[in-house]
Design an enzyme around this catalytic site. Structure first.
Site, mmCIF file in Angstrom:
data_model
loop_
_atom_site.group_PDB
_atom_site.id
_atom_site.type_symbol
_atom_site.label_atom_id
_atom_site.label_comp_id
_atom_site.label_asym_id
_atom_site.label_seq_id
_atom_site.Cartn_x
_atom_site.Cartn_y
_atom_site.Cartn_z
ATOM 1 C CE1 TYR A 47 -4.353 -2.360 5.120
ATOM 2 C CE2 TYR A 47 -3.531 -0.148 4.696
ATOM 3 C CZ TYR A 47 -4.047 -1.343 4.234
ATOM 4 O OH TYR A 47 -4.248 -1.521 2.885
ATOM 5 C CB SER A 97 -0.900 0.013 1.242
ATOM 6 O OG SER A 97 -1.580 1.240 1.386
#
Length: 297
Positions: free
Chosen positions: A202, A189
């Protein structure tokens, strides 16, 4: 609507999401998402780049995984879709699209937060498809938390189990089945480079995925197995409305990018197709950013 090969302006290829404030209990369903995400169901046009290949895609019921499963099928691959049992409705719909594209599809409901489940998943995928030569570790958990003091041990652990441990367990179980020419693709990401203060756990896992990818790529290169990653930016998926973002951020989601909008899952699919195909035979240890122009290293 035009396909992914048609010349077009990326700024307005898709409208801004402009989503209403909404919430779903995790993991969230694409069936209940407003507005609907585009996985390329009506637009992705294959050119035979993965003919005869066999792919396992985790998180293949919705979002990026669903778009990848559809694109792989349109390119000629058979696909095993892994998903949580609660996501059966979404998985059934995507499986029908994959099958309608002429591919064999296997639906594999698994909670991949244990090593035993990950080994069972790989075994079932190999049996259903007659082997695998593409592995996409895409399933992910994202839950925002504004204060570290409120981030529970349980959430931190489950985020790592879903995003990092499962990638390790599944990849380890898959390796005995991967021949030279096979490809492993991990979903990281933009959060690995530009971490949001509300996504500490995350973002940390996504940085770990980058490092895992590069280290494993060096280890497996002599065996002819390539390992790469794709780093999405803000992409409109059920993850965002199921605790991934605060509700008040949804109407403007993705508008901070240079292209001025969130991405749609189908816009990620060509990156995975490229990394899975023989066209990228000299590419390994790479992280391919698909983030609307957000600056990354």
């Amino acid at each position: 609507m035009t396909d992914q090969l048609t010349f077009q302006n990326p700024v307005d290829r898709f409208d801004s999401v402009d989503a209403p404030k909404q919430h779903q209990d995790a993991p969230g369903l694409d069936a209940d998402l407003a507005p609907k995400a585009d996985h390329g169901e009506a637009t992705y046009r294959g050119t035979g780049r993965l003919t005869g290949r066999k792919a396992l895609v985790t998180g293949g019921d919705s979002g990026i995984g669903a778009a990848v499963a559809i694109a792989f099928a349109r390119e000629g691959a058979d696909v095993a879709i892994a998903y949580l049992p609660d996501e059966q409705e979404d998985a059934r719909r995507i499986a029908a699209v994959v099958e309608g594209s002429g591919a064999t599809v296997a639906m594999l409901p698994y909670d991949i937060t244990t090593a035993e489940a990950c080994r069972g998943l790989v075994a079932d995928a190999v049996e259903a498809l007659g082997g695998i030569d593409i592995l996409v570790n895409n399933a992910g958990k994202q839950q925002f938390c504004e204060r570290l003091e409120d981030l529970s041990d349980e959430q931190f652990d489950e985020t790592f189990r879903t995003n990092v441990y499962a990638m390790f367990w599944i990849t380890k179980a898959a390796l005995p089945h991967l021949e030279p020419g096979s490809s492993i693709i991990n979903t990281t990401s933009v959060q690995a480079y530009l971490p949001s203060e509300i996504l500490v756990d995350y973002a940390t896992t996504k940085a770990a995925i980058n490092t895992f990818t590069k280290a494993l790529a060096g280890q497996l290169a002599p065996r002819g197995i390539r390992v790469n990653a794709v780093a999405p930016g803000p992409i409109w998926t059920p993850l965002q409305v199921a605790g991934g973002q605060p509700k008040d951020k949804l109407p403007d989601f993705g508008e901070q990018t240079p292209l001025g909008r969130a991405g749609q899952p189908t816009e990620l699919a060509p990156a995975y197709v490229f990394l899975a195909s023989a066209e990228s035979s000299y590419v390994t240890g790479e992280t391919l950013n698909v983030n609307g122009g957000m600056p990354t290293p």
